[in-house]
Structure formats: structure tokens, C-alpha cells
Design an enzyme around this catalytic site. Structure first.
Site, PDB file in Angstrom:
ATOM      1  N   MET A   1      -9.033   9.016   8.520  1.00 53.67           N
ATOM      2  CA  MET A   1      -9.327   9.470   7.150  1.00 53.67           C
ATOM      3  C   MET A   1     -10.400  10.554   7.129  1.00 53.67           C
ATOM      4  O   MET A   1     -11.281  10.561   6.274  1.00 53.67           O
ATOM      5  CB  MET A   1      -9.760   8.282   6.274  1.00 53.67           C
TER       6      MET A   1
ATOM      7  N   ASP B   1       0.814  -1.208   0.000  1.00 55.14           N
ATOM      8  CA  ASP B   1       0.000   0.000   0.000  1.00 55.14           C
ATOM      9  C   ASP B   1       0.850   1.261   0.000  1.00 55.14           C
ATOM     10  O   ASP B   1       2.060   1.225   0.219  1.00 55.14           O
ATOM     11  CB  ASP B   1      -0.923   0.008   1.219  1.00 55.14           C
TER      12      ASP B   1
ATOM     13  N   LYS C   1      -3.592   3.471  -2.462  1.00 58.32           N
ATOM     14  CA  LYS C   1      -4.812   4.249  -2.665  1.00 58.32           C
ATOM     15  C   LYS C   1      -4.701   5.554  -1.908  1.00 58.32           C
ATOM     16  O   LYS C   1      -4.203   5.602  -0.798  1.00 58.32           O
ATOM     17  CB  LYS C   1      -6.038   3.477  -2.162  1.00 58.32           C
TER      18      LYS C   1
END
Length: 290
Positions: free
Chosen positions: A210, A74, A95
Site C-alpha cells: 500500500m 473486501d 476499502k
């Protein structure tokens, strides 16, 4: 080897005590072998890389990484961990908000394809695979394809980043419960929305992952219900901490030019940072609000 925690970890990782080595080869064989008879089928390990500091990966995760044929990693994985698998094929599957190197369906198919070719695959994910890491979806895909797999838990940023900023999520006389939620918009699309009103009174400490882009909106929601907080780039050499109230944390974050990844902490435990901030290094932003 002595390591200054303000300078970050360097191999050998500081969290591995002297004398600790990777488990012996038999201990690293996939644990979910029952029911799989094709000797040519490889295996997949969903490994949590931890919150940023490479020294926070587990001993088992590091051992599997060193023996991997393929590493699918990642965006937030420290590149020093990739150096632990110098002969492995590396596949970037990172991502960011609105930018995915590979759609999730393609990542699932990639893991299955490499395992079916007899390879030992490590899916290296930031934090913990099963905490907002979509590891459950990948595990489901592997189970459907009858691919042997295992899950190696990782240290989640929801706990590690506040700890590095000197904020315990629970503390006697201050907080006896906490909840972790995602502030990402996609979390409520096609699924249950976060009930901020209920969360504001259900737990003592709230951790939001997030949620930087929605920080003004989230702060307004929580202020309306009497609660507040925020955080970013924990456990790395770039750690930075900003403290405020729900009324001003969004503006403080904007002035500090914070960028993801950000962890937000909400609750009275934030006040403990004044006494417990054991690591203050520029460049990881933990946003916290009293």
C-alpha cells in the site's frame, strides 16, 4: 483439467489437486466453541482469500465459504469466489484509499449482529486477515461479544506477488531476512512511525504494501540510507512488472500508469527476476528495485 497459468484460474481452481473436496461437515464447525452456551449464536470465520488468484484460497476457507449464510467481503476479493456461496447474503465492505464502504466499527458490529442471529458468517478478506487486514480488530470485537470465531490464514500478497514476479524474498548467498511494512500514511497516525533508517540496514529484503502514493517519498527515504524497491496487481490475469532503481522507480511507475494494489520489493533479490520470471502477464504490476 489442465490450466494455462497465464490465463488465470477457473473453477475447479487450479491449486486444488484432483480428488480434493471440501472437508466433511463436522470439520467445518467453528473451532473456538469453548465457553459459548447460547445454541442460537452463529459463528464468524475470518477467511483469507489470498492475493488475487482465486485458486490460492485454502481448502478450509473454500469449504467455509460454501456453507456460509452471510459473506462480508473486501474490494480485492475475486468475484469468482463469491460464486462459491450462491445462497449466501453478500455484504460489500471494501476499502480504498480515502473511500470506505463501511467504517471499521460498523463492520465489527455487522459481524456480531449476524452471528447473534444464528448465522454462519464468513468475513472474506484479501490476502491474510492478520497481515494489514485489520483482522485482529475484528477478532477482538468478536471476543468481546462472546461470538465463536476462527481465523483461516490466507496467502499474503507480501509473499505471493513477488513469487509470481519471479522474485524470491530470500535466496542463499543473496538474502537471509526480510521485513513487511505498510506504506500507507494512516499506519503512522496515532501510532508508531516506520523507522525507515533502521529498516534500511536491518534486513536484506524489504516489502512495502500500500505504498504507491508515497513511492517517491519512500524511495527518497531509502536512497538516503542506501536501500530501495516496489510492486502491484500480483497473481491475477492483469499482472505487470516494472523493474528499476530507487532513483527512477517512482518515475517508471508514473509512466506505466500503475494503480493500486501495489507491492514494492527492495533488495538485491530483485536481480533474480531476470532468470526466475516464470509468469509475465499484462495487468498486475510488481514494482521492484535493485
Amino acid at each position: 483439467m489442465r490450466v494455462d497459468p497465464r490465463r488465470g484460474a477457473s473453477p475447479p481452481f487450479r491449486n486444488l489437486p484432483p480428488g480434493i473436496v471440501a472437508p466433511a461437515k463436522p470439520a467445518l464447525e467453528p473451532r473456538s466453541k469453548g465457553g459459548y452456551s447460547d445454541a442460537r449464536v452463529g459463528s464468524v470465520a475470518l477467511v483469507g482469500a489470498g492475493p488475487g488468484d482465486p485458486g490460492l484460497i485454502t481448502v478450509r476457507g473454500l469449504g467455509l465459504l460454501r456453507r456460509a449464510d452471510v459473506v462480508v467481503y473486501d474490494r480485492l476479493v475475486d468475484r469468482r469466489l463469491l460464486e462459491e456461496a450462491p445462497r449466501a447474503r453478500r455484504v460489500f465492505a471494501g476499502k480504498a484509499s480515502g473511500a470506505h464502504a463501511l467504517p471499521q466499527g460498523q463492520i465489527n458490529a455487522l459481524l456480531v449482529r449476524h452471528a447473534r442471529r444464528g448465522r454462519r458468517v464468513v468475513r472474506l478478506k484479501g490476502g491474510d486477515p492478520f497481515v494489514f487486514g485489520r483482522g485482529g480488530e475484528e477478532a477482538e470485537a468478536l471476543a468481546r461479544a462472546r461470538i465463536p470465531f476462527e481465523v483461516v490464514p490466507g496467502v499474503t500478497s507480501a509473499v505471493a506477488v513477488p513469487a509470481y514476479a519471479g522474485i524470491p524474498l530470500t535466496h542463499r548467498g543473496v538474502a537471509s531476512s526480510f521485513a513487511v511494512v505498510t506504506g500507507h500514511r494512516c499506519a503512522s497516525e496515532g501510532g508508531r512511525r516506520v523507522d525507515w533508517a533502521r529498516l534500511a540496514t536491518a534486513v536484506d529484503t524489504l516489502v512495502v504494501l500500500m505504498g504507491l502514493e508515497r513511492l517517491p517519498e519512500l524511495a527518497a527515504e531509502l536512497v538516503a540510507h542506501g536501500r530501495a524497491a516496489a510492486t502491484r496487481w500480483g497473481t491475477t490475469d492483469w499482472q505487470e512488472t516494472v523493474v528499476g532503481t530507487l532513483g527512477d522507480i517512482a518515475e517508471r511507475a508514473r509512466r506505466a500508469r500503475l494503480e493500486p494494489p501495489v507491492v514494492t520489493v527492495i533488495g538485491d533479490v530483485v536481480a533474480l527476476r531476470e532468470r526466475l520470471a516464470w509468469l509475465d502477464a499484462p495487468a498486475l504490476a510488481l514494482r521492484a528495485v535493485r
